[in-house]
Write a protein that holds these residues in place. Structure first.
Motif, PDB file in Angstrom:
ATOM      1  N   MET A  45       0.862  -1.366  -0.067  1.00  0.00           N
ATOM      2  CA  MET A  45      -0.096   0.272   0.031  1.00  0.00           C
ATOM      3  C   MET A  45       0.655   1.440  -0.083  1.00  0.00           C
ATOM      4  O   MET A  45       1.824   1.581   0.979  1.00  0.00           O
ATOM      5  N   ALA A  46       0.097   2.390  -0.357  1.00  0.00           N
ATOM      6  CA  ALA A  46       1.354   3.766  -0.406  1.00  0.00           C
ATOM      7  C   ALA A  46       1.370   4.381   0.308  1.00  0.00           C
ATOM      8  O   ALA A  46       0.405   4.067   1.337  1.00  0.00           O
ATOM      9  N   LYS A  47       2.472   4.789   0.447  1.00  0.00           N
ATOM     10  CA  LYS A  47       2.284   5.533   2.352  1.00  0.00           C
ATOM     11  C   LYS A  47       1.930   6.754   2.245  1.00  0.00           C
ATOM     12  O   LYS A  47       1.655   7.148   1.339  1.00  0.00           O
ATOM     13  N   LYS A  48       1.151   7.275   3.354  1.00  0.00           N
ATOM     14  CA  LYS A  48       0.971   8.083   3.812  1.00  0.00           C
ATOM     15  C   LYS A  48       1.492   9.763   3.609  1.00  0.00           C
ATOM     16  O   LYS A  48       2.846   9.677   4.361  1.00  0.00           O
ATOM     17  N   ARG A  49       1.220  10.922   2.697  1.00  0.00           N
ATOM     18  CA  ARG A  49       2.074  11.894   3.028  1.00  0.00           C
ATOM     19  C   ARG A  49       1.454  12.632   3.661  1.00  0.00           C
ATOM     20  O   ARG A  49       0.515  13.277   4.503  1.00  0.00           O
ATOM     21  N   VAL A  50       3.311  12.973   4.712  1.00  0.00           N
ATOM     22  CA  VAL A  50       2.647  13.889   6.123  1.00  0.00           C
ATOM     23  C   VAL A  50       3.822  15.198   6.308  1.00  0.00           C
ATOM     24  O   VAL A  50       4.648  14.478   5.654  1.00  0.00           O
ATOM     25  N   GLY A  51       2.879  16.053   6.311  1.00  0.00           N
ATOM     26  CA  GLY A  51       3.088  16.938   6.669  1.00  0.00           C
ATOM     27  C   GLY A  51       3.605  17.212   8.317  1.00  0.00           C
ATOM     28  O   GLY A  51       3.090  17.208   8.739  1.00  0.00           O
ATOM     29  N   VAL A  52       4.821  17.409   8.608  1.00  0.00           N
ATOM     30  CA  VAL A  52       5.226  18.444   9.926  1.00  0.00           C
ATOM     31  C   VAL A  52       5.061  19.620  10.311  1.00  0.00           C
ATOM     32  O   VAL A  52       6.278  19.954   9.655  1.00  0.00           O
ATOM     33  N   LEU A  53       4.419  20.265  11.533  1.00  0.00           N
ATOM     34  CA  LEU A  53       4.889  21.607  11.266  1.00  0.00           C
ATOM     35  C   LEU A  53       5.284  21.604  12.773  1.00  0.00           C
ATOM     36  O   LEU A  53       4.919  21.127  13.901  1.00  0.00           O
ATOM     37  N   ILE A  54       6.031  22.737  13.194  1.00  0.00           N
ATOM     38  CA  ILE A  54       7.321  22.955  14.249  1.00  0.00           C
ATOM     39  C   ILE A  54       7.988  24.443  14.380  1.00  0.00           C
ATOM     40  O   ILE A  54       7.087  24.966  13.008  1.00  0.00           O
TER      41      ILE A  54
ATOM     42  N   ILE B  75       7.365  11.473   5.640  1.00  0.00           N
ATOM     43  CA  ILE B  75       7.024  13.578   5.989  1.00  0.00           C
ATOM     44  C   ILE B  75       7.384  13.831   4.431  1.00  0.00           C
ATOM     45  O   ILE B  75       8.647  13.519   3.804  1.00  0.00           O
ATOM     46  N   THR B  76       7.166  14.230   3.772  1.00  0.00           N
ATOM     47  CA  THR B  76       6.764  15.080   2.514  1.00  0.00           C
ATOM     48  C   THR B  76       7.856  16.529   2.522  1.00  0.00           C
ATOM     49  O   THR B  76       7.766  16.729   1.844  1.00  0.00           O
ATOM     50  N   ALA B  77       7.008  17.006   3.931  1.00  0.00           N
ATOM     51  CA  ALA B  77       7.505  18.673   4.071  1.00  0.00           C
ATOM     52  C   ALA B  77       7.037  18.963   5.663  1.00  0.00           C
ATOM     53  O   ALA B  77       6.788  17.875   6.982  1.00  0.00           O
TER      54      ALA B  77
END
Ligand code: GRF
Length: 191
Positions: A1-10, A33-35
């Motif tokens: 299954m394709a990995k979910k694309r996650v954005g992390v805010l810091i 993590i894509t962004a």
């Protein structure tokens, strides 16, 4: 299954970002993590993103007239990186109702207390000041109300005699690094 694309805010050190980066290295972990977006240009977490080869952006909140304008800028960047789930990891800005609604069910936060106890920006200090015997951390879905919303994972740590805000937060951090990747996995796998 394709990995979910996650954005992390810091906004800062990004040790939880690091824990998520490390978890994503495993081939069977369901996310990548894509962004990474920071509202602070000096956030150490930006170095962690660079080290991991993850695109990052600084969106200085002071340059935006309204909370919505700031959130719209971030939302555009998340769309640009085809982000599907957003993780707040020490992100010290309140999000607008518009952003929260748009990402409803796909927006996670980690908080250094056993929610619903000790909401707010000084959770560790407040738990100590209240004489709590136990503290911990909580991963929850973000809703309009601060540090509320359905809980995905929680871990407890003891408050030890002589604890300072720093020593207690260190103990909590160790648990955060364990439960944040686990909670993200749980959300994705719909458990
Ligand atoms: C963590 O304790 C988290 O619970 C809170 O902010 C802190 C961020 O730490 N929201 P780090 O930047 O991930 O090291």
């Amino acid at each position: 299954m394709a990995k979910k694309r996650v954005g992390v805010l810091i906004s800062g050190n990004g040790s939880n970002l690091q824990a998520l980066i490390d978890a994503c290295k495993s081939p069977d972990y369901p996310a990548e993590i894509t962004a990474v977006i920071s509202n602070k240009s000096d956030a150490y977490g930006l170095n962690r993103a660079a080290e991991a080869g993850i695109p990052s952006h600084v969106v200085p909140h002071k340059e935006y007239a309204t909370r919505e304008a700031f959130d719209e800028e971030m939302d555009g960047l998340l769309a640009h990186h085809s982000v599907e789930i957003v993780c707040l990891a020490g992100f010290m800005r309140l999000l607008s109702p518009w952003f929260v609604k748009k990402w409803q069910g796909r927006l996670l936060n980690i908080h250094p207390s056993l929610l619903p106890a000790f909401k707010g920006a000084h959770a560790v200090r407040d738990a100590l000041a209240a004489g709590a015997k136990e503290s911990g951390c909580t991963v929850h879905l973000v809703t309009d109300e601060l540090d509320s919303g359905p809980m995905i994972a929680q871990a407890r740590v003891p408050v030890l005699p002589g604890d300072t805000e720093e020593s207690l937060h260190k103990r909590i951090h160790a648990e955060e690094h364990r439960i944040y990747p686990a909670a993200l996995k749980k959300l994705i796998e719909g458990e």
